[in-house]
Design an enzyme around this catalytic site. Structure first.
Site, PDB file in Angstrom:
ATOM      1  N   TYR A   1       0.839  -1.189   0.000  1.00 39.31           N
ATOM      2  CA  TYR A   1       0.000   0.000   0.000  1.00 39.31           C
ATOM      3  C   TYR A   1       0.883   1.251   0.000  1.00 39.31           C
ATOM      4  CZ  TYR A   1      -3.437   3.382   1.570  1.00 39.31           C
ATOM      5  OH  TYR A   1      -4.245   4.478   1.668  1.00 39.31           O
TER       6      TYR A   1
ATOM      7  N   LYS B   1     -11.905  -0.546   5.031  1.00 41.60           N
ATOM      8  CA  LYS B   1     -12.211  -1.307   3.819  1.00 41.60           C
ATOM      9  C   LYS B   1     -13.265  -2.390   4.115  1.00 41.60           C
ATOM     10  CE  LYS B   1      -8.873   1.397   2.582  1.00 41.60           C
ATOM     11  NZ  LYS B   1      -7.476   1.004   2.470  1.00 41.60           N
TER      12      LYS B   1
ATOM     13  N   ASP C   1      -0.519  -7.286   7.102  1.00 43.25           N
ATOM     14  CA  ASP C   1      -1.607  -6.365   6.755  1.00 43.25           C
ATOM     15  C   ASP C   1      -2.649  -7.206   6.027  1.00 43.25           C
ATOM     16  OD1 ASP C   1      -3.327  -4.590   5.489  1.00 43.25           O
ATOM     17  OD2 ASP C   1      -1.765  -3.115   5.041  1.00 43.25           O
TER      18      ASP C   1
END
Ligand code: PLP
Length: 389
Positions: free
Chosen positions: A108, A205, A180
């Site tokens: 990310y 999310k 993650d």
């Protein structure tokens, strides 16, 4: 002081999302925990209170969420933060100057920025490697390595990293592993069961799931790490408000049914794109001929709701043109909500990673990323077909 309810009764995942770690509210028996919109709590005499003093330290709505988070990740301790990045920030604060971290190289963009632009100034050293090949990890480990940071599936290239293999190697060298788990969600994979020390989410999310808030989480089974993270949570203060905790908790209650549909729709779209004559490449770990298929099958219950693709002969401009033609898919950052989103990683989520670094992991300017929602699949396919033609 760390308050946490460990639920003794063993529930299956689809019940944990609804009941995991929850206790009934004592005042009026409310089925949902109230939104305790308060900063402070009355004390009977100095230091004598009902377990809550100040909402940075503890808040009952946050406790309810934290217990739910722990439950769905099969962990003992859950912690909520004001954003996914605040959660990552807290994990990095477990380290000290001179420590080294080995991370996935296609991660990310915001995590990359936090590592390179902030924590490297405080003496942490980061290495970014293709961790889907475990030799790369072996080669980079040295006596200063303290943490391995993995994202799987990776964003946006959808590479799969073998969590169990990485954790085993890390453990043998006394190195912590943090995962993650934002892209997969605990419905699909539970990294603590595979040996990870810490699992982190951008709950913004899939967990919250409705694109209506920003929140982060950490879950661990390790008493010492939980204690330290709880200390950091209070001392650094990046905590979420009670309203966002409530909404996340509400989102989690439908996580399993949403994820099921996300996965079904994504599979249909992956297969549709794979056969489409205007498509060059589709990145989705569920294809039998993918080099990631076997490890995905081993550690994931399904293949998730995310995929990326490259249209034939596309460049920055043609990718842009296709995206602009889409109507049901909304052009926006983020993922994991009920509505389908389309993104252009090179100019959006991953713009903070230098172009050379991006292209090392295959993230070309022509790459388009989809977060497949839970709409009717026919509408999603029509939208994509129309844009490509
Ligand atoms: C969005 C995201 C983050 C950051 O989370 P925020 O809630 O936006 O701070 C971290 N990791 C991944 C994989 C993400 O998708």
């Amino acid at each position: 002081m760390y308050i946490n309810i460990i639920v003794k009764k063993k529930l299956k995942f689809n019940s944990k999302t609804i009941h995991g770690g929850q206790i009934f509210e004592k005042g009026y028996g409310a089925v949902m925990p109230p939104i305790y919109q308060t900063s402070t709590y009355k004390q009977e005499s100095p230091g004598v209170h009902m377990g809550f003093e100040y909402s940075r330290t503890h808040n009952p709505t946050r406790e309810a969420l934290q217990n739910s988070l722990a439950s769905i990740e099969n962990g003992k301790y859950g912690l909520a933060f004001s954003s996914g990045l605040a959660a990552i920030d807290a994990i990095m604060k477990l380290l000290k100057p001179g420590d080294e971290i080995i991370s996935t190289y296609d991660l990310y963009g915001g995590s990359y920025r936090l590592f390179q632009k902030i924590f490297s100034r405080f003496g942490l050293k980061f290495h970014f490697e293709d961790l889907s090949r475990v030799e790369n990890l072996k080669n980079k480990i040295n006596s200063k390595t303290k943490l391995i940071w993995i994202e799987t599936p990776t964003n946006p290239m959808m590479n799969i990293i073998d969590i169990q293999t990485v954790c085993k190697l890390a453990k043998s060298k006394n190195i912590l592993t943090a995962v993650d788990n934002t892209f997969a969600s605990p419905y699909i994979q539970q990294p603590l069961d595979l040996g990870a020390d810490v699992v982190m989410h951008s709950a913004t999310k899939y967990l919250a799931g409705h694109s209506d808030l920003i929140l982060g989480s950490i879950v661990t089974n390790n008493d010492e790490i939980a204690e330290k993270l709880s200390f950091i949570q209070n001392a650094s203060g990046a905590v979420p408000g009670p309203m966002d905790c409530f909404l996340t908790l509400r989102g989690i209650k439908t996580l399993h049914i949403r994820m099921q549909r996300h996965c079904e729709n994504c599979r249909e779209i992956a297969e549709f794109l794979q056969k489409h004559k205007k498509i060059d490449k589709v990145y989705w770990p569920g294809f039998k001929n993918s080099r990631f298929f076997n490890v995905a099958k081993k550690q994931m219950k399904d293949f998730g709701g995310m995929l990326s693709f490259i249209p034939k002969g596309a460049n920055y401009q043609t990718a842009e043109k296709i995206i602009k033609k889409m109507n049901v898919f909304t052009l926006a950052e983020s993922l994991g909500g009920v509505e389908s989103l389309v993104g252009h990683p090179a100019s959006m989520t991953h713009a903070s990673i230098p172009k050379k670094e991006r292209e090392r992991s295959g993230l070309l300017d022509s790459l388009i990323r989809l977060s497949v929602g839970i709409e009717d699949i026919d509408d999603l396919i029509d939208d994509l077909d129309g844009a490509l033609n």
